[in-house]
Design a protein around this motif. Sequence first.
Motif, PDB file in Angstrom:
ATOM      1  N   ALA A 197       6.567  90.087 -21.904  1.00  0.00           N
ATOM      2  CA  ALA A 197       5.896  90.915 -21.004  1.00  0.00           C
ATOM      3  C   ALA A 197       6.949  91.869 -20.151  1.00  0.00           C
ATOM      4  CB  ALA A 197       5.682  89.851 -19.850  1.00  0.00           C
ATOM      5  N   LEU A 198       6.234  93.089 -19.567  1.00  0.00           N
ATOM      6  CA  LEU A 198       6.993  94.165 -18.992  1.00  0.00           C
ATOM      7  C   LEU A 198       7.171  93.623 -17.176  1.00  0.00           C
ATOM      8  CD1 LEU A 198       5.021  97.356 -20.081  1.00  0.00           C
ATOM      9  CD2 LEU A 198       7.241  96.612 -20.419  1.00  0.00           C
TER      10      LEU A 198
ATOM     11  N   GLU B 209       9.194 104.070 -21.828  1.00  0.00           N
ATOM     12  CA  GLU B 209      10.626 103.991 -21.845  1.00  0.00           C
ATOM     13  C   GLU B 209      11.016 102.546 -21.988  1.00  0.00           C
ATOM     14  OE1 GLU B 209      14.315 105.492 -19.143  1.00  0.00           O
ATOM     15  OE2 GLU B 209      12.261 106.204 -18.781  1.00  0.00           O
ATOM     16  N   CYS B 210      10.454 101.527 -21.041  1.00  0.00           N
ATOM     17  CA  CYS B 210      10.834 100.350 -21.023  1.00  0.00           C
ATOM     18  C   CYS B 210      10.771  99.653 -22.316  1.00  0.00           C
ATOM     19  CB  CYS B 210      10.161  99.516 -19.848  1.00  0.00           C
ATOM     20  SG  CYS B 210      10.748  97.847 -19.891  1.00  0.00           S
ATOM     21  N   VAL B 211       9.481  99.734 -22.844  1.00  0.00           N
ATOM     22  CA  VAL B 211       9.588  99.034 -24.196  1.00  0.00           C
ATOM     23  C   VAL B 211      10.200  99.748 -25.362  1.00  0.00           C
ATOM     24  CG1 VAL B 211       7.558  98.950 -26.024  1.00  0.00           C
ATOM     25  CG2 VAL B 211       6.847  98.533 -23.820  1.00  0.00           C
TER      26      VAL B 211
END
Length: 120
Positions: A17-18, A27-29
Motif C-alpha cells: 500500500a502507498l 516516484e514512490c512505487v
Amino acid sequence: MPLVKRIIEPRYLCRGALPDGVASELECVTNSTLAAVIKQLGGLSRHAEDIFSELFTEANSFYLRMSSLQERVDLLAVKVTQLDSTVEEGEVHRSVLDPQVSPQHRTNALSLFSSIQFHL
C-alpha cells in the motif's frame, strides 16, 4: 531425497500500500521497487558467498585426500621397486608360517606383505 540447505522464495517487488499524502505515486512505487531489488540482490550475494565457501571447503578436502593418496602411491612404488622378483607370493606366506624362519625375517615378510595388500 536431497536435503534442503537454502530456501529461496520469490518476493513481490511492487506489492504494498502507498502511504497517505504521497505527491508522486509513480516516484514512490519506483523507489520502493528499487529498494526491494537491492534487498533481493543482497540476499542473493549472501547465498552465493555460502555456496562458494562450501565449494572451496569441498575442493580443499578433496585436495588433501588426493595428496594423501599420492603419498601412499609413492611409498608403494618405492616398496614395489624393492621387491625381489624371484620370490613368489606363496613363499612369503610360507616364510611367515614356517617355524624355522627367524623372527626378524618373519617380521620383514609380514610388513612387506601387509603394505602391499592393504595399501592398494
